[in-house]
Structure formats: structure tokens, C-alpha cells
Design a protein around this motif. Structure first.
Motif, PDB file in Angstrom:
ATOM      1  N   ASP A  30       0.730  -1.359   0.092  1.00  0.00           N
ATOM      2  CA  ASP A  30      -0.051  -0.092   0.108  1.00  0.00           C
ATOM      3  C   ASP A  30       0.836   1.246   0.025  1.00  0.00           C
ATOM      4  O   ASP A  30       0.626   2.239  -0.756  1.00  0.00           O
ATOM      5  CB  ASP A  30      -0.900  -0.061   1.166  1.00  0.00           C
ATOM      6  N   CYS A  31       1.851   1.120   0.649  1.00  0.00           N
ATOM      7  CA  CYS A  31       2.822   2.414   0.680  1.00  0.00           C
ATOM      8  C   CYS A  31       3.333   2.528  -0.713  1.00  0.00           C
ATOM      9  O   CYS A  31       3.283   3.680  -1.065  1.00  0.00           O
ATOM     10  CB  CYS A  31       4.200   2.092   1.550  1.00  0.00           C
ATOM     11  N   THR A  32       3.819   1.429  -1.495  1.00  0.00           N
ATOM     12  CA  THR A  32       4.310   1.722  -2.746  1.00  0.00           C
ATOM     13  C   THR A  32       3.111   2.193  -3.556  1.00  0.00           C
ATOM     14  O   THR A  32       3.395   3.366  -4.468  1.00  0.00           O
ATOM     15  CB  THR A  32       4.605   0.238  -3.507  1.00  0.00           C
ATOM     16  N   LYS A  33       1.662   1.947  -3.569  1.00  0.00           N
ATOM     17  CA  LYS A  33       0.952   2.774  -4.342  1.00  0.00           C
ATOM     18  C   LYS A  33       0.702   4.011  -3.891  1.00  0.00           C
ATOM     19  O   LYS A  33       0.640   4.814  -4.927  1.00  0.00           O
ATOM     20  CB  LYS A  33      -0.548   1.847  -3.786  1.00  0.00           C
ATOM     21  N   PHE A  34       0.903   4.407  -2.534  1.00  0.00           N
ATOM     22  CA  PHE A  34       0.763   5.986  -2.376  1.00  0.00           C
ATOM     23  C   PHE A  34       1.876   6.608  -2.813  1.00  0.00           C
ATOM     24  O   PHE A  34       1.719   7.798  -3.257  1.00  0.00           O
ATOM     25  CB  PHE A  34       0.600   6.105  -0.632  1.00  0.00           C
ATOM     26  N   GLU A  35       3.070   5.995  -2.791  1.00  0.00           N
ATOM     27  CA  GLU A  35       4.289   6.727  -3.314  1.00  0.00           C
ATOM     28  C   GLU A  35       4.031   7.021  -4.817  1.00  0.00           C
ATOM     29  O   GLU A  35       4.231   8.066  -5.175  1.00  0.00           O
ATOM     30  CB  GLU A  35       5.659   5.924  -2.974  1.00  0.00           C
ATOM     31  N   VAL A  36       3.421   5.984  -5.641  1.00  0.00           N
ATOM     32  CA  VAL A  36       3.193   5.954  -7.046  1.00  0.00           C
ATOM     33  C   VAL A  36       2.420   7.225  -7.227  1.00  0.00           C
ATOM     34  O   VAL A  36       2.345   8.070  -8.262  1.00  0.00           O
ATOM     35  CB  VAL A  36       3.003   4.906  -7.687  1.00  0.00           C
ATOM     36  N   HIS A  37       1.302   7.281  -6.436  1.00  0.00           N
ATOM     37  CA  HIS A  37       0.232   8.430  -6.528  1.00  0.00           C
ATOM     38  C   HIS A  37       0.804   9.725  -6.192  1.00  0.00           C
ATOM     39  O   HIS A  37       0.304  10.730  -7.159  1.00  0.00           O
ATOM     40  CB  HIS A  37      -0.934   8.206  -5.682  1.00  0.00           C
ATOM     41  N   PHE A  38       1.547   9.947  -5.234  1.00  0.00           N
ATOM     42  CA  PHE A  38       2.171  11.097  -4.990  1.00  0.00           C
ATOM     43  C   PHE A  38       3.056  11.691  -6.240  1.00  0.00           C
ATOM     44  O   PHE A  38       3.056  13.017  -6.488  1.00  0.00           O
ATOM     45  CB  PHE A  38       3.039  11.129  -3.744  1.00  0.00           C
ATOM     46  N   GLU A  39       3.766  10.962  -6.727  1.00  0.00           N
ATOM     47  CA  GLU A  39       4.629  11.064  -8.082  1.00  0.00           C
ATOM     48  C   GLU A  39       3.591  11.607  -9.198  1.00  0.00           C
ATOM     49  O   GLU A  39       4.164  12.444  -9.950  1.00  0.00           O
ATOM     50  CB  GLU A  39       5.259   9.827  -8.431  1.00  0.00           C
ATOM     51  N   GLU A  40       2.235  11.089  -9.339  1.00  0.00           N
ATOM     52  CA  GLU A  40       1.250  11.360 -10.256  1.00  0.00           C
ATOM     53  C   GLU A  40       0.661  12.673  -9.937  1.00  0.00           C
ATOM     54  O   GLU A  40      -0.019  13.421 -10.730  1.00  0.00           O
ATOM     55  CB  GLU A  40       0.606  10.509 -10.697  1.00  0.00           C
ATOM     56  N   CYS A  41       0.193  12.890  -8.704  1.00  0.00           N
ATOM     57  CA  CYS A  41      -0.748  13.873  -8.459  1.00  0.00           C
ATOM     58  C   CYS A  41      -0.305  15.028  -7.434  1.00  0.00           C
ATOM     59  O   CYS A  41      -0.074  14.785  -6.151  1.00  0.00           O
ATOM     60  CB  CYS A  41      -1.899  13.110  -7.634  1.00  0.00           C
ATOM     61  N   SER A  42      -0.040  16.140  -7.999  1.00  0.00           N
ATOM     62  CA  SER A  42       0.589  17.107  -7.056  1.00  0.00           C
ATOM     63  C   SER A  42      -0.229  17.857  -5.822  1.00  0.00           C
ATOM     64  O   SER A  42       0.371  18.017  -4.834  1.00  0.00           O
ATOM     65  CB  SER A  42       1.064  18.396  -8.081  1.00  0.00           C
ATOM     66  N   PRO A  43      -1.691  17.538  -6.097  1.00  0.00           N
ATOM     67  CA  PRO A  43      -2.321  18.301  -4.913  1.00  0.00           C
ATOM     68  C   PRO A  43      -2.438  17.349  -3.956  1.00  0.00           C
ATOM     69  O   PRO A  43      -2.152  17.613  -2.583  1.00  0.00           O
ATOM     70  CB  PRO A  43      -3.925  18.359  -5.519  1.00  0.00           C
ATOM     71  N   CYS A  44      -2.226  15.733  -3.934  1.00  0.00           N
ATOM     72  CA  CYS A  44      -2.108  14.844  -2.935  1.00  0.00           C
ATOM     73  C   CYS A  44      -0.612  15.128  -2.410  1.00  0.00           C
ATOM     74  O   CYS A  44      -0.450  14.863  -1.319  1.00  0.00           O
ATOM     75  CB  CYS A  44      -2.416  13.623  -3.481  1.00  0.00           C
ATOM     76  N   LEU A  45       0.360  15.237  -3.255  1.00  0.00           N
ATOM     77  CA  LEU A  45       1.709  15.437  -2.722  1.00  0.00           C
ATOM     78  C   LEU A  45       1.815  16.706  -1.549  1.00  0.00           C
ATOM     79  O   LEU A  45       2.495  16.680  -0.696  1.00  0.00           O
ATOM     80  CB  LEU A  45       2.649  15.601  -3.859  1.00  0.00           C
ATOM     81  N   GLU A  46       1.022  17.853  -2.253  1.00  0.00           N
ATOM     82  CA  GLU A  46       1.086  18.937  -1.456  1.00  0.00           C
ATOM     83  C   GLU A  46       0.418  18.690  -0.068  1.00  0.00           C
ATOM     84  O   GLU A  46       0.923  19.279   0.926  1.00  0.00           O
ATOM     85  CB  GLU A  46       0.371  20.054  -2.148  1.00  0.00           C
ATOM     86  N   LYS A  47      -0.735  18.024  -0.010  1.00  0.00           N
ATOM     87  CA  LYS A  47      -1.519  17.722   1.245  1.00  0.00           C
ATOM     88  C   LYS A  47      -0.542  16.652   1.889  1.00  0.00           C
ATOM     89  O   LYS A  47      -0.336  16.923   3.254  1.00  0.00           O
ATOM     90  CB  LYS A  47      -2.703  17.220   0.781  1.00  0.00           C
ATOM     91  N   TYR A  48       0.021  15.805   1.480  1.00  0.00           N
ATOM     92  CA  TYR A  48       1.102  14.902   2.297  1.00  0.00           C
ATOM     93  C   TYR A  48       2.097  15.911   2.662  1.00  0.00           C
ATOM     94  O   TYR A  48       2.461  15.542   4.078  1.00  0.00           O
ATOM     95  CB  TYR A  48       1.575  13.865   1.493  1.00  0.00           C
ATOM     96  N   GLY A  49       2.819  16.913   2.229  1.00  0.00           N
ATOM     97  CA  GLY A  49       3.908  17.502   2.509  1.00  0.00           C
ATOM     98  C   GLY A  49       3.346  18.437   3.747  1.00  0.00           C
ATOM     99  O   GLY A  49       4.047  18.553   4.906  1.00  0.00           O
ATOM    100  N   LEU A  50       2.336  18.990   3.582  1.00  0.00           N
ATOM    101  CA  LEU A  50       1.637  19.942   4.819  1.00  0.00           C
ATOM    102  C   LEU A  50       1.543  19.064   5.995  1.00  0.00           C
ATOM    103  O   LEU A  50       1.771  19.406   6.924  1.00  0.00           O
ATOM    104  CB  LEU A  50       0.293  20.352   4.262  1.00  0.00           C
ATOM    105  N   GLU A  51       0.825  17.778   5.851  1.00  0.00           N
ATOM    106  CA  GLU A  51       0.473  16.898   6.971  1.00  0.00           C
ATOM    107  C   GLU A  51       1.998  16.556   7.698  1.00  0.00           C
ATOM    108  O   GLU A  51       1.890  16.288   8.723  1.00  0.00           O
ATOM    109  CB  GLU A  51      -0.256  15.676   6.672  1.00  0.00           C
ATOM    110  N   GLN A  52       2.944  16.195   6.907  1.00  0.00           N
ATOM    111  CA  GLN A  52       3.881  15.810   7.218  1.00  0.00           C
ATOM    112  C   GLN A  52       4.844  16.924   8.191  1.00  0.00           C
ATOM    113  O   GLN A  52       5.222  16.657   9.125  1.00  0.00           O
ATOM    114  CB  GLN A  52       5.020  15.254   6.086  1.00  0.00           C
TER     115      GLN A  52
END
Length: 105
Positions: A30-52
Motif C-alpha cells: 500500500d505504501c508503494t501505491k501511495f508513493e506512485v500516486h504522490f509522483e502523479e498527483c501534485s495536489p495529494c503530494l502537497e497535502k502529504y507535505g503539509l501534513e508531514q
């Protein structure tokens, strides 16, 4: 939230399980799926960065404080309600009058 592009893993699934990812509480697949998603989706990557960043800030500011057992139980109970799809009344979320003073500092 979505970039408007189709993804193998839907944005809503990623955002619903973001804290599990951040806390390393999910299987590697599942972590791998999420990492792939973050590479493809900048809004989710931004949300991830903010929460981190928020998580790091909280850890730095409060990391050495012990959380009162009753406070932890209340928070976990509310998280369970939210995950099950139940509505949590706004007053319950913001009411800290019954939280020990040490936890409010």
C-alpha cells in the motif's frame, strides 16, 4: 481534492489513509501505491507535505510530553467515529474544557 487526472489509486483513498501512511501503519504494498500516486498527483503530494510538516512540528513541540490516558482515549474514539463515517458534533471537536491543563499548554 484531485488533479483531475485518473489514477490507479483514487485521491480519496490516499487522503482517507494519509495518516496511516505517515505513521508507517500500512503494508509495504500500500505504501508503494501511495508513493506512485504522490509522483502523479501534485495536489495529494502537497497535502502529504503539509501534513508531514504539521506532524514534525507537533513532535518537536510536544514530543517529550506524556499524553494523558483519558485524552488519548477520547481522541482515538473520535478518530474511530470519523473513520466509520459518523458525524462528530463540532462542539465535541473544539471543546477542550475537560482536557487536563497540562495537555492544553
Amino acid at each position: 481534492m484531485s488533479c483531475g487526472e485518473p489514477h490507479e489509486t483514487d485521491c480519496s483513498e490516499v487522503l482517507d489513509h494519509l495518516y496511516e501512511f505517515l505513521d508507517h501503519e500500512m503494508p509495504d504494498s500500500d505504501c508503494t501505491k501511495f508513493e506512485v500516486h504522490f509522483e502523479e498527483c501534485s495536489p495529494c503530494l502537497e497535502k502529504y507535505g503539509l501534513e508531514q510538516a504539521v506532524k514534525k512540528l507537533v513532535k518537536r513541540c510536544c514530543g517529550s510530553d506524556d499524553v494523558p490516558t483519558d485524552l488519548r482515549a477520547k481522541v482515538m474514539g473520535r478518530i474511530d467515529l470519523i473513520r466509520s463515517g459518523q458525524l462528530v458534533p463540532e462542539q465535541d471537536v473544539t471543546d477542550v474544557t475537560d482536557v487536563p491543563a497540562a495537555a492544553q499548554e
